[in-house]
Design an enzyme around this catalytic site. Structure first.
Site, PDB file in Angstrom:
ATOM      1  CG  ASP A  37      36.140  35.470  40.396  1.00 45.19           C
ATOM      2  OD1 ASP A  37      36.183  35.912  39.237  1.00 45.19           O
ATOM      3  OD2 ASP A  37      35.371  35.913  41.267  1.00 45.19           O
ATOM      4  CG  HIS A  38      42.270  35.457  37.626  1.00 48.35           C
ATOM      5  ND1 HIS A  38      43.543  35.874  37.335  1.00 48.35           N
ATOM      6  CD2 HIS A  38      42.309  35.032  38.900  1.00 48.35           C
ATOM      7  CE1 HIS A  38      44.323  35.703  38.395  1.00 48.35           C
ATOM      8  NE2 HIS A  38      43.595  35.191  39.357  1.00 48.35           N
ATOM      9  CB  THR A 104      42.953  42.111  49.349  1.00 49.84           C
ATOM     10  OG1 THR A 104      44.196  41.407  49.314  1.00 49.84           O
ATOM     11  CG2 THR A 104      42.417  42.128  50.775  1.00 49.84           C
ATOM     12  CD  GLU A 106      44.931  38.549  42.183  1.00 50.84           C
ATOM     13  OE1 GLU A 106      44.017  38.704  41.333  1.00 50.84           O
ATOM     14  OE2 GLU A 106      44.906  37.659  43.032  1.00 50.84           O
ATOM     15  CG  ASN A 109      42.132  39.468  37.816  1.00 50.24           C
ATOM     16  OD1 ASN A 109      42.146  39.045  36.660  1.00 50.24           O
ATOM     17  ND2 ASN A 109      42.793  38.873  38.801  1.00 50.24           N
ATOM     18  N   GLY A 173      50.094  36.486  54.755  1.00 52.90           N
ATOM     19  CA  GLY A 173      51.004  37.022  55.749  1.00 52.90           C
ATOM     20  C   GLY A 173      50.332  37.119  57.099  1.00 52.90           C
TER      21      GLY A 173
END
Length: 318
Positions: A37-38, A104, A106, A109, A173
């Protein structure tokens, strides 16, 4: 048993190509689908970026496989109340075979509306609030919310699946894995990291699915496959937080000049050696993943699906 799915790349392919790949994936024996999803591709060489929810609707009419977004960011570009409606409709179209993968995001986008791109801890806080809103709307009740980051007034979803849509949270992470364990129904990550799986399980994730993905580049000429993977996806080898903070495809192109073909060859299974592909997927199995999604880089799609149907998937399932 680990399930093996196919990862549809909206960054590389048109809507029609994605639907055809989904059909080929089902015929080849893949058990489910991820779809990215971009708003933008990572670089201009990739060249596409269709609206994911339109493609999901088309997939619901073309295949019988479950579908999941990998991943949707419900924070900045699209309000969580709108994501809730989109996900609920997708689940109805797919007869309940839909999972919402979230993360979360980028800057690439999410910054397009000119809003501030928050720091990572703030984005995790926003994600938690966003999921509260989405889950409340999945109840079908009228919802109002006045929180730190979002406002919803008198919203109600009328088109709903029989059961609330499961929500899996992307994490790369330790801190994000703990958040995923607390607020998600499952974990999504792109490395076969057993310690991350264990942290998710211990942090409250319990028996929720742990799902992973990887890219490969099948081709009869291994060197050419490496060149293709480098040309299209060198950005995946960028270190640290660059993938979250660079704002435009041209910036990824600039940064990716630091990534060599040799680096890509060491990290992406390329060519037509079944052992290399099996080994890459088996690493996720050994790390305790419940599902692994494979994405073929480039245009050699039919050859890839034939290769996996005959030489890779049977070995993984034996």
């Amino acid at each position: 048993m680990t399930d093996f799915g196919y990862f549809l790349s909206c960054e590389e392919h048109t809507p029609a190509e994605l639907v055809e790949q989904a059909r080929m994936a089902e015929q080849a024996g893949f058990q489910s689908l991820w779809i990215s999803d971009h708003y933008h591709p990572w670089n201009d060489e990739q060249g596409q970026s269709p609206f994911v929810w339109s493609v999901v609707g088309a997939l619901s009419q073309a295949v019988s496989l479950p579908v999941e977004t990998a991943v949707t960011c419900p924070l900045v570009r699209t309000h969580p109340a709108v994501i809730a409606q989109a996900a609920a409709t997708a689940a109805v179209q797919l007869g309940g075979r839909f999972r919402l993968g979230v993360g979360t995001g980028e800057a690439l986008n999410e910054h397009i509306l000119g809003t501030v791109w928050p720091e990572a801890p703030v984005r995790l806080e926003m994600l938690e609030e966003a999921l509260q809103i989405i889950r409340q709307l999945f109840t079908g009740e009228q919802t109002s919310h006045h929180g730190r980051h979002y406002t919803v007034e008198n919203a109600r979803l009328y088109t709903l699946p029989d059961e609330p849509v499961p929500i899996d949270v992307s994490a790369f992470g330790p801190q994000a894995a703990e958040v995923a364990a607390r607020i998600g129904d499952g974990l999504i990550t792109m490395m076969p990291d057993e310690s991350l799986v264990q942290r998710f399980r211990r942090g409250g994730g319990g028996t929720g699915p742990v799902l992973g993905g990887l890219k490969v580049c099948w081709g009869v000429d291994e060197r050419e496959a490496v060149r293709t993977a480098h040309r299209l996806w060198a950005n995946e080898r960028l270190p640290g937080e660059l993938a979250q903070v660079l704002p435009a495809p041209r910036h990824f192109e600039q940064a990716s000049q630091l990534v060599t073909e040799e680096q890509v060859a060491r990290s992406v299974p390329c060519g037509d050696d079944p052992d290399a592909h099996v080994e890459a997927l088996a690493a996720f199995v050994d790390a305790g993943f419940d599902g692994v999604y494979v994405s073929q880089i480039g245009k050699e799609q039919q050859g890839f699906f034939d290769f996996y149907r005959t030489k890779v998937l049977p070995r993984l399932r034996s």
